[in-house]
Design an enzyme around this catalytic site. Sequence first.
Site, short mmCIF file in Angstrom:
data_model
loop_
_atom_site.label_atom_id
_atom_site.label_comp_id
_atom_site.label_asym_id
_atom_site.label_seq_id
_atom_site.Cartn_x
_atom_site.Cartn_y
_atom_site.Cartn_z
N SER A 14 -6.25 -12.31 -8.92
CA SER A 14 -5.19 -12.12 -8.38
C SER A 14 -4.93 -13.60 -7.62
O SER A 14 -5.91 -13.63 -6.79
CB SER A 14 -4.59 -10.85 -7.40
N HIS A 39 -3.67 -12.46 -12.51
CA HIS A 39 -2.90 -11.51 -12.26
C HIS A 39 -1.89 -12.19 -11.07
O HIS A 39 -2.37 -12.81 -10.09
CB HIS A 39 -3.64 -10.69 -11.48
N ASP A 41 1.24 -11.83 -8.37
CA ASP A 41 1.61 -10.79 -7.71
C ASP A 41 2.99 -11.35 -6.89
O ASP A 41 2.88 -12.19 -5.93
CB ASP A 41 0.81 -10.24 -6.53
N MET A 43 6.19 -10.62 -4.57
CA MET A 43 6.67 -9.66 -3.62
C MET A 43 7.94 -10.40 -2.91
O MET A 43 8.11 -11.51 -2.56
CB MET A 43 5.66 -9.41 -2.45
N HIS A 72 2.87 -9.02 -11.96
CA HIS A 72 3.20 -7.99 -11.26
C HIS A 72 4.38 -7.96 -10.49
O HIS A 72 4.23 -8.65 -9.35
CB HIS A 72 1.59 -7.51 -10.34
N MET A 74 6.46 -6.82 -7.51
CA MET A 74 6.63 -6.01 -6.69
C MET A 74 8.09 -6.21 -6.03
O MET A 74 8.19 -6.74 -4.67
CB MET A 74 5.69 -5.90 -5.59
N MET A 143 -1.91 1.61 -9.33
CA MET A 143 -1.98 0.94 -8.23
C MET A 143 -3.35 1.74 -7.33
O MET A 143 -3.09 2.96 -7.12
CB MET A 143 -0.91 0.87 -7.03
N GLY A 148 1.22 -4.54 -1.34
CA GLY A 148 1.91 -5.37 -0.51
C GLY A 148 0.95 -6.35 -0.15
O GLY A 148 1.17 -7.63 0.37
N PHE A 149 -0.46 -5.97 0.21
CA PHE A 149 -1.41 -7.10 0.86
C PHE A 149 -2.68 -6.93 -0.10
O PHE A 149 -3.01 -6.25 -0.65
CB PHE A 149 -1.56 -6.53 2.03
N GLY A 150 -3.31 -8.14 -0.24
CA GLY A 150 -4.59 -8.10 -0.63
C GLY A 150 -5.76 -7.77 0.17
O GLY A 150 -5.41 -7.48 1.61
N GLY A 151 -6.98 -7.47 0.03
CA GLY A 151 -7.89 -7.09 1.04
C GLY A 151 -7.98 -5.79 1.55
O GLY A 151 -8.70 -5.31 2.49
N ASP A 181 -5.45 -1.95 -9.63
CA ASP A 181 -5.13 -2.97 -8.69
C ASP A 181 -5.22 -2.39 -7.28
O ASP A 181 -4.41 -1.72 -6.70
CB ASP A 181 -3.61 -3.63 -9.11
N GLY A 182 -6.18 -3.35 -6.48
CA GLY A 182 -6.26 -2.98 -5.17
C GLY A 182 -7.73 -2.52 -4.88
O GLY A 182 -7.93 -1.33 -5.40
N GLY A 183 -8.36 -3.39 -3.89
CA GLY A 183 -9.85 -3.02 -3.47
C GLY A 183 -10.64 -2.78 -4.63
O GLY A 183 -11.79 -2.13 -4.67
N GLY A 203 -8.54 -9.63 -6.35
CA GLY A 203 -8.17 -10.63 -5.79
C GLY A 203 -9.38 -11.05 -4.61
O GLY A 203 -10.20 -12.20 -5.08
N SER A 204 -9.86 -10.46 -3.60
CA SER A 204 -10.48 -10.90 -2.56
C SER A 204 -11.97 -10.95 -3.20
O SER A 204 -12.74 -11.97 -2.96
CB SER A 204 -10.65 -9.97 -1.41
C1 DX5 Z 1 -1.54 -5.62 -3.89
C2 DX5 Z 1 -1.63 -6.51 -5.14
C3 DX5 Z 1 -2.78 -6.87 -5.56
C4 DX5 Z 1 -3.60 -7.76 -4.62
C5 DX5 Z 1 -5.22 -7.21 -4.79
O1 DX5 Z 1 -0.40 -5.31 -3.41
O2 DX5 Z 1 -0.72 -6.11 -6.07
O3 DX5 Z 1 -2.73 -7.53 -6.84
O4 DX5 Z 1 -3.64 -8.82 -4.87
O5 DX5 Z 1 -5.92 -7.53 -3.99
P1 DX5 Z 1 -7.40 -7.22 -3.46
O6 DX5 Z 1 -8.35 -7.42 -5.10
O7 DX5 Z 1 -7.94 -8.20 -2.54
O8 DX5 Z 1 -7.18 -5.81 -3.23
ZN ZN Z 2 -0.81 -6.68 -8.15
#
Ligand code: DX5
Ligand code: ZN
Length: 222
Positions: A14, A39, A41, A43, A72, A74, A143, A148-151, A181-183, A203-204
Amino acid sequence: MIPRTYTDRIVAPSLLAADFSRIGEETSRAINAGADWMHLDVMDGHFVDNISFGPAVIAAVHATNDVFLDVHLMISRPDHYLERFIEAGSDLISVHVEATHDVSETLKRTRDAGVQAGLVINPATPLSEAEPYLDQIDLLLVMTVVPGFGGQSFMAETMPKIEQAAALRAERGLSYHIEVDGGIDPKTAPIAAKAGANAFVAGSSTFKAPDMAAAIQSIREA
Ligand code: DX5
Ligand code: ZN
C-alpha cells in the site's frame, strides 16, 4: 502485466505507507522488491476519518510505472468519482458496500469501462451484505482493520467471513479474488491464507521493512 487468478498469491504494497515526497521512486522500489500489484488507498475525510490522495496521484503513479493498480476507494460517493479513477489508469477499483451508492450499478459501470470491479466489506459488515453482488465482482476485499489509517492491528475475528466467501465462490462457480487489508505482515498473512485469502495488502510491513523484498516474499509464501 501477468493476469492473476484467485489461485495465485498476490502481494500488494500500500502506497499509503510510502514516502509521499518520492512516490514514483517508492513505486519502483516496491516493484523491484517483487510487488505484484500496487494498492492505492483513496480517503475522502468523510467515509473515513483521514484524507490521502485522489485521481491525480494515481495518474502520476500510472505514468511512471507499468504495474497493476489496485485502487481502494474509501469515499462516500464512489459512483460520483468513478470515471475520474478509471481515467487515471486504475486496473481494479474496489468500492465499499457501506458507501452511499447503487452498488450493482457502480460495479457494472466499472466492468463496462474494462476495469476490474472489487467490493469491500468493513470488519463490522456481514458477508450477507456483499452476497447479492458476488457474481458481479472480480475481487472481494475483506477489511482486517477498521479503514482509515495504516499501521493498525489485524482483526482475526474477520476470518470466518473469508471462509464463507471462499465456500460461496466454490458453490456458485465464481472466481473472485479474496483480498485482505490491514495489519498484514509475515505473521498474520498465514492466518488469512489459511482462511482462503489469496491477495494481501501490506503497507507498514513492506514499505517500512529493512528488507522490502524479503518482507514481500515471506508474505507471499504465507
Ligand atoms: C486502511 C487501508 C490499508 C492500509 C494498510 O485504511 O485501507 O490499505 O494502508 O496499512 P497497514 O498494512 O499498515 O495496516
Ligand atoms: Zn486499502
